[in-house]
Motif scaffolding. Structure first.
Motif: not given
Ligand code: ZN
Ligand code: URP
Ligand code: ZN
Length: 478
Positions: A151-158, A184-186, A239-242, A289-291
């Protein structure tokens, strides 16, 4: 042509072993591994001078994804053809969902995007936009029935994808109960939103301000928060894309405490830096890119983390938008530049070239990072992610001495630029087999759109069952 094949003369390399042996392929799986295998009636494939790697598994792609009022330049057809050229035989793509929309509807949409188009095997991660009653009712069924076990959750892209901490925590609890892995996109989306507003009000509108309004502290803070909540929920976290030292430190601390926290980085963060966003004529937008890309010193931290095991995988985060007409949507306002870039094709070779060739990681770590670790974390092992009797014959015949210049002129994506334009790479996937069939042969695409299959995955920590052909038991595994 016989569907039985014997690959002879190659050097098999897995996450743990390197040895010279033949590989017999029958019915799409590895039927035997050994010296001078019986090749009667089989097609013989000469792999002398080549490494034979397990097919790459890209745990992080966005194909045919809507974002910022547009849709990625590459879909499941062009994206997976490019993946195959790059040595990747399985992609795990993010199925996006909308608050209030039935999750099963989103999954149906993603199946429709991929079916008949994908040239490599594929699975989905499911984004969680809310953890309301309906979602909590649907999730266990989708995890079990569809084999969508991440499962994926985003902590950004308000106001777009971002969820609050309560939603993330409830998702983590459900994942623990159902044997799923939460990704998680952290980044701290609330603070970023505020910094973006302030920058635009000051007239700081160029691409570089995308990076300056998303400082590494906000990635570190969100990573630490997510790890803490995962620990409290007793759930594993990926944690994705560190991108930075701050996030690596939080993952390392969590792991040292015994928490099941895993991390992924991407080729762009290992090879490019923040200065790319300052390229003139708005070219910096290609590197949004984000981050964001970071100061160069973070690269060494990421390489060290891959080598020490603090980070476990390298995903592409493939998410391509044309420069012309798509990235350009953000001229005069960096916050409107669609986020992401083209990376699916070069992920495998760049990690070999910049990692193994330059002595930063071993060849076995390379295999683990581009294939095996993702297979294990995402419920594909040992069907995929290794070369063993009974595994899918997803194989890459790789020439370690080939030198080439990466460029949009030679890549196989539709997108109109390369993020790695002009970079010299050592090593090239020459031929690639998917379940025993060539998809790329001697540098030519010989597969077809639609030859990729959907792969349901085992729950977190479980293995996919494989069957070993009777006559071949005793072949070496990896
Ligand atoms: Zn992301
Ligand atoms: O900039 C990025 N990473 N675009 C793709 C979406 C995401 O956040 O992974
Ligand atoms: Zn992504």
């Amino acid at each position: 042509m016989s569907s039985t094949k014997v690959i002879v003369g190659g050097t098999i390399v897995t996450a743990s072993d390197m040895y010279q042996a033949d590989i017999r392929i029958e019915n799409g799986i590895v039927a035997a591994i050994g010296s001078r295998l019986d090749a009667a009636g089989a097609e013989i494939i000469d792999a002398a001078g080549l490494y034979v790697f397990p097919g790459g598994i890209d745990p992080h792609t966005h194909l045919d994804m809507p974002f910022g009022g547009t849709v990625t330049a590459d879909d499941f057809e062009s994206g997976t053809i490019a993946a195959a050229f790059g040595g990747t035989t399985t992609v795990l793509d993010f199925c996006l969902t909308k608050r209030g929309e039935p999750l099963s509807e989103a999954v149906r949409t993603w199946h429709a995007k991929a079916a008949g188009k994908a040239a490599v095997d594929y699975g989905f991660h499911l984004m969680v936009a809310d953890a309301g009653e309906q979602a909590l009712r649907e999730l266990p069924e989708i995890i079990g029935r569809e084999g969508i076990t991440s499962l994926k959750v985003f902590m950004a892209y308000k106001d777009v994808f971002q969820v609050d901490d309560g939603t993330m925590f409830r998702t983590l609890q459900l994942a623990r109960e159902e044997g799923a892995l939460v990704m998680v996109h952290a980044e701290n989306g609330d603070v970023i939103d505020f910094l973006v507003e302030q920058a635009l009000a000051r007239g700081d509108t160029d691409p570089i301000h995308h990076a300056l309004t998303r400082p590494p502290e906000l990635e570190g803070e969100a990573t630490g928060r997510a790890a803490e909540l995962a620990g409290l929920a007793g759930a594993p976290l990926y944690v994705v894309h560190v991108t930075c030292a701050q996030a690596v430190q939080r993952i390392g601390e969590a792991r040292a405490r015994g928490l099941a926290v895993y991390g992924e980085t991407c080729p762009q963060y290992l090879t490019l830096d923040i200065s790319s966003l300052e390229k003139p004529d708005f070219e910096g937008a290609k590197y949004v890119w984000s981050p964001p890309l970071r100061e160069r010193e973070h690269q060494q931290v990421l390489w060290d983390a891959l080598s020490s095991g603090t980070l476990q995988t390298v995903g592409s985060d493939q998410c391509s938008f044309h420069f012309k007409g798509q990235k350009e949507l953000g001229r005069g306002d960096f916050s409107k530049i669609p986020n992401g870039g083209p990376t699916i094709e070069d992920r495998f070779t760049l990690l070999y070239s910049e990692g193994v060739e330059k002595g930063r990681i071993t060849i076995h770590q390379f295999v683990d990072l581009v294939s095996t670790a993702s297979a294990k974390l995402f419920g594909l092992f040992p069907r995929k992610g290794t070369i063993a009797v009974g595994s899918d014959a997803d194989l890459v015949l790789f020439d370690p001495s080939a030198k080439r210049i990466l460029s949009a002129d030679s890549h196989h994506l539709k997108v109109d630029y390369s993020a790695f334009e002009g970079m010299e790479a050592t090593g090239k996937p020459v031929s690639v087999l998917l379940r025993g069939q060539f998809v790329v042969r001697d540098g030519e695409f010989v597969g077809q759109a639609g030859c990729g299959r959907y792969v349901p995955r085992a729950r977190f920590g479980a293995r996919t069952p494989i069957s070993v052909p009777e006559a071949s038991a005793g072949g070496r595994g990896g």
